[in-house]
Scaffold this active site. Structure first.
Site, PDB file in Angstrom:
ATOM      1  N   VAL A 131      -7.638 -21.903  19.882  1.00  0.00           N
ATOM      2  CA  VAL A 131      -8.452 -22.692  20.816  1.00  0.00           C
ATOM      3  C   VAL A 131      -7.639 -22.806  22.101  1.00  0.00           C
ATOM      4  CG1 VAL A 131      -9.467 -24.973  21.257  1.00  0.00           C
ATOM      5  CG2 VAL A 131      -9.597 -23.981  18.956  1.00  0.00           C
ATOM      6  N   ARG A 136      -7.803 -30.411  20.539  1.00  0.00           N
ATOM      7  CA  ARG A 136      -7.951 -31.795  20.055  1.00  0.00           C
ATOM      8  C   ARG A 136      -9.302 -32.408  20.409  1.00  0.00           C
ATOM      9  NH1 ARG A 136      -4.404 -29.166  18.742  1.00  0.00           N
ATOM     10  NH2 ARG A 136      -2.245 -29.780  18.342  1.00  0.00           N
ATOM     11  N   ARG A 137     -10.306 -31.554  20.357  1.00  0.00           N
ATOM     12  CA  ARG A 137     -11.682 -32.053  20.511  1.00  0.00           C
ATOM     13  C   ARG A 137     -12.506 -31.653  19.301  1.00  0.00           C
ATOM     14  NH1 ARG A 137     -13.060 -29.926  26.512  1.00  0.00           N
ATOM     15  NH2 ARG A 137     -15.099 -29.772  25.516  1.00  0.00           N
ATOM     16  N   THR A 154     -11.934 -27.655  13.795  1.00  0.00           N
ATOM     17  CA  THR A 154     -12.642 -28.205  12.630  1.00  0.00           C
ATOM     18  C   THR A 154     -14.041 -27.594  12.527  1.00  0.00           C
ATOM     19  OG1 THR A 154     -11.366 -30.223  12.842  1.00  0.00           O
ATOM     20  CG2 THR A 154     -13.366 -30.362  11.513  1.00  0.00           C
ATOM     21  N   TYR A 192      -3.576 -26.611   8.382  1.00  0.00           N
ATOM     22  CA  TYR A 192      -4.675 -26.215   7.503  1.00  0.00           C
ATOM     23  C   TYR A 192      -4.881 -27.071   6.248  1.00  0.00           C
ATOM     24  CZ  TYR A 192      -5.076 -22.165  10.509  1.00  0.00           C
ATOM     25  OH  TYR A 192      -5.270 -21.353  11.596  1.00  0.00           O
ATOM     26  N   PHE A 213      -1.123 -11.186   8.570  1.00  0.00           N
ATOM     27  CA  PHE A 213      -2.372 -10.614   9.110  1.00  0.00           C
ATOM     28  C   PHE A 213      -3.078 -11.567  10.051  1.00  0.00           C
ATOM     29  CE2 PHE A 213      -2.999 -12.203   4.735  1.00  0.00           C
ATOM     30  CZ  PHE A 213      -3.949 -13.190   4.928  1.00  0.00           C
TER      31      PHE A 213
HETATM   32  C1  LIG Z   1      -4.124 -24.961  16.076  1.00  0.00           C
HETATM   33  C2  LIG Z   1      -5.343 -25.029  16.999  1.00  0.00           C
HETATM   34  C3  LIG Z   1      -6.287 -23.898  16.660  1.00  0.00           C
HETATM   35  C4  LIG Z   1      -6.024 -26.388  16.777  1.00  0.00           C
HETATM   36  O1  LIG Z   1      -7.245 -26.420  17.470  1.00  0.00           O
HETATM   37  P1  LIG Z   1      -7.943 -27.800  17.887  1.00  0.00           P
HETATM   38  O2  LIG Z   1      -9.336 -27.440  18.325  1.00  0.00           O
HETATM   39  O3  LIG Z   1      -7.082 -28.550  18.787  1.00  0.00           O
HETATM   40  O4  LIG Z   1      -8.025 -28.562  16.505  1.00  0.00           O
HETATM   41  P2  LIG Z   1      -8.957 -29.822  16.204  1.00  0.00           P
HETATM   42  O5  LIG Z   1      -9.223 -30.583  17.471  1.00  0.00           O
HETATM   43  O6  LIG Z   1     -10.155 -29.377  15.433  1.00  0.00           O
HETATM   44  O7  LIG Z   1      -7.987 -30.652  15.289  1.00  0.00           O
HETATM   45  C5  LIG Z   1      -8.348 -31.133  14.039  1.00  0.00           C
HETATM   46  C6  LIG Z   1      -7.222 -31.993  13.522  1.00  0.00           C
HETATM   47  O8  LIG Z   1      -6.057 -31.192  13.324  1.00  0.00           O
HETATM   48  C7  LIG Z   1      -4.952 -31.717  14.046  1.00  0.00           C
HETATM   49  N1  LIG Z   1      -4.206 -30.575  14.557  1.00  0.00           N
HETATM   50  C8  LIG Z   1      -4.714 -29.507  15.175  1.00  0.00           C
HETATM   51  N2  LIG Z   1      -3.735 -28.656  15.507  1.00  0.00           N
HETATM   52  C9  LIG Z   1      -2.590 -29.193  15.078  1.00  0.00           C
HETATM   53  C10 LIG Z   1      -1.239 -28.784  15.142  1.00  0.00           C
HETATM   54  N3  LIG Z   1      -0.894 -27.613  15.717  1.00  0.00           N
HETATM   55  N4  LIG Z   1      -0.302 -29.588  14.614  1.00  0.00           N
HETATM   56  C11 LIG Z   1      -0.673 -30.770  14.040  1.00  0.00           C
HETATM   57  N5  LIG Z   1      -1.943 -31.198  13.952  1.00  0.00           N
HETATM   58  C12 LIG Z   1      -2.895 -30.427  14.463  1.00  0.00           C
HETATM   59  C13 LIG Z   1      -5.584 -32.532  15.145  1.00  0.00           C
HETATM   60  O9  LIG Z   1      -4.726 -33.526  15.620  1.00  0.00           O
HETATM   61  C14 LIG Z   1      -6.806 -33.099  14.467  1.00  0.00           C
HETATM   62  O10 LIG Z   1      -6.415 -34.219  13.679  1.00  0.00           O
HETATM   63  P3  LIG Z   1      -7.407 -35.433  13.398  1.00  0.00           P
HETATM   64  O11 LIG Z   1      -8.611 -34.844  12.712  1.00  0.00           O
HETATM   65  O12 LIG Z   1      -6.607 -36.331  12.535  1.00  0.00           O
HETATM   66  O13 LIG Z   1      -7.741 -35.972  14.740  1.00  0.00           O
HETATM   67  C15 LIG Z   1      -4.911 -24.918  18.487  1.00  0.00           C
HETATM   68  O14 LIG Z   1      -4.018 -25.953  18.779  1.00  0.00           O
HETATM   69  C16 LIG Z   1      -4.282 -23.581  18.820  1.00  0.00           C
HETATM   70  O15 LIG Z   1      -4.978 -22.640  19.191  1.00  0.00           O
HETATM   71  N6  LIG Z   1      -2.926 -23.504  18.727  1.00  0.00           N
HETATM   72  C17 LIG Z   1      -2.161 -22.320  19.101  1.00  0.00           C
HETATM   73  C18 LIG Z   1      -2.526 -21.071  18.299  1.00  0.00           C
HETATM   74  C19 LIG Z   1      -2.406 -21.312  16.834  1.00  0.00           C
HETATM   75  O16 LIG Z   1      -1.453 -21.900  16.344  1.00  0.00           O
HETATM   76  N7  LIG Z   1      -3.404 -20.808  16.078  1.00  0.00           N
HETATM   77  C20 LIG Z   1      -3.422 -20.867  14.638  1.00  0.00           C
HETATM   78  C21 LIG Z   1      -3.026 -19.535  14.131  1.00  0.00           C
HETATM   79  S1  LIG Z   1      -2.778 -19.546  12.369  1.00  0.00           S
END
Ligand SMILES: CC(C)(COP(=O)(O)OP(=O)(O)OC[C@H]1O[C@@H](n2cnc3c(N)ncnc32)[C@H](O)[C@@H]1OP(=O)(O)O)[C@@H](O)C(=O)NCCC(=O)NCCS
Length: 398
Positions: free
Chosen positions: A82, A88-89, A93, A121, A398
């Protein structure tokens, strides 16, 4: 503006990769998108769109995935990201909701992934389900306790020769190793044997070697050499990409080969199984400086189907809590049927995932306070049923 999460259109592959690619420092190249298009079906990509812009994405490869005693269809989750302007929106999810519903409808009993961070996750029901290790062995400490007798010969392979010689060896190992998945020819071409400059990290071209006897492949290694010098002496490194064999002799043979590459100072390898034979082969295993970390994370998409597929014998009733996929929230007998009996063990679906492939035991969960033993001896009975003779292993991110 509201965000819509939906299946990607075929022409949106690049835009769907872009959010995670952003964190690697660049937009996806045409080559990257083209290679993904060979191994990822467009309908397995979900994107989050806001006002015409794609701000997030999550995809799934379609794996034939080895679990103890069986091979099952699985969603191999990948390309999750994202954009930092939209985190964090709740977008991840929503993507996870869409992806898991989709996998469930397709009848995939499990989903698996490599997590960029362990904190992400668990809330979606994934549990740490396999470990892996990395090592760096100085060649001067690479002696084995016993001579290796593999009875075969090594052959260096061109890319095209490797496409014929290596997949049968991999397929035999994958079929009996929980955590591995089958690779189609496109996967070998677009991923496992792909050797573009940006994958070399300062080292040389990919070297492909097979160990054969009477024309039959027994083991192989993919590796690179990184040559360096200090005060005139070599500090060169063999960087192992992957190495495996179909038998104990073949596995010992391929590692003997890697440790015997002249002029190199050391052998470096990552993503190794934590029960690697090297521990028992080497005279000085301490010199491996083995470091362990998490590898695969697993999600039981359909708990009943996942239990039914896995080899299990016994009569323990599991009560599984699953907040994110409520269709799983039930009591189960080991044959996967929903049960009306009293439960013997109660645990969360993410913790059941941690024992499913055999990386952890119910006794370990118990010591961490993660399983309630409701009838005496149930932890030991469940462990006897879930026991495997090898650690799960996934040799590839992967
Ligand atoms: C990880 C990622 C996809 C999260 O996306 P996001 O849209 O911000 O996630 P959400 O808003 O749906 O978060 C859902 C919950 O997870 C938590 N969360 C999300 N990412 C997190 C992280 N990296 N560390 C800790 N908590 C996290 C949020 O705080 C939220 O918690 P809540 O439900 O208690 O409020 C985004 O931060 C990202 O793209 N990161 C960099 C790339 C990456 O790591 N991708 C994953 C590859 S495996």
């Amino acid at each position: 503006m509201s965000v819509e999460v939906r299946q990607a259109k075929p022409e949106e592959l690049s835009s769907g990769i872009a959010p995670v690619s952003h964190y690697f420092g660049s937009a996806p190249s045409e080559g990257t998108a083209q290679r993904f298009s060979r191994v990822l079906r467009p309908e397995r990509m979900h994107v989050a769109e806001e006002g015409g812009q794609i701000v997030g994405g999550a995809s799934a490869f379609e794996f034939q995935f080895t679990v103890p005693g069986a091979i099952v269809p699985a969603a191999g989750v990948t390309i999750v990201g994202v954009l930092p302007t939209h985190t964090r929106r709740g977008i991840l999810t929503q993507l996870m909701r869409a992806q898991l519903d989709d996998a469930h409808e397709r009848g995939e009993p499990v989903a698996c992934l490599w997590a960029s961070e362990e904190t992400i996750y668990g809330r979606y029901g994934y549990g740490m389900a396999a470990l892996c290790g990395e090592t760096e062995v100085q060649r001067m400490y690479g002696s084995f306790r016993q001579p290796v007798e593999h009875g075969g010969a090594f052959r260096l392979l061109s890319h095209d020769e490797a496409l014929d010689a290596i997949p049968p060896v991999y397929a035999r190992v994958a079929a009996e190793t929980p955590g591995m998945f089958a690779r189609r020819r496109e996967w070998w071409e677009a991923r496992a044997l792909h050797d573009s400059e940006d994958r070399r990290d300062g080292a040389g071209e990919m070297v492909r070697v097979v160990l054969e006897r009477d024309g039959e492949g027994l083991a192989y290694a993919l590796y690179r050499l990184k040559m360096d010098f200090e005060a005139g002496s070599s500090t060169g490194e063999v960087r192992v990409i992957e190495a495996m064999g179909v038998s104990p002799e073949a596995t010992a043979g391929i590692w003997r080969y890697l440790l015997d590459v002249d002029w190199m100072e050391r052998v470096q390898a990552e993503l190794l199984p934590v029960d690697h034979a090297l521990f028992l082969l080497l005279e000085q295993p301490r010199r491996m400086r083995f470091r362990i970390g998490d590898s695969l994370w697993l999600r039981l998409v359909d708990v009943g189907a996942a239990l039914a597929a896995r080899s299990l014998e016994g009569d323990v009733v599991l009560e599984v809590a699953d907040a994110f996929c409520p269709w799983n929230d039930a009591r189960y007998s080991f044959d996967g049927a929903k049960s009306m009996e009293d439960a013997d063990l109660r645990l969360d679906v993410s913790d059941l995932a941690s024992v499913y492939l055999g990386a952890f035991t119910f006794a370990q969960l118990q010591r961490a306070g993660l399983v309630d033993e409701l009838s005496e001896g149930a932890v030991a009975r469940a462990d006897a049923a879930f026991r495997t003779d090898r650690a799960p292993w996934c040799p590839e991110i992967f």
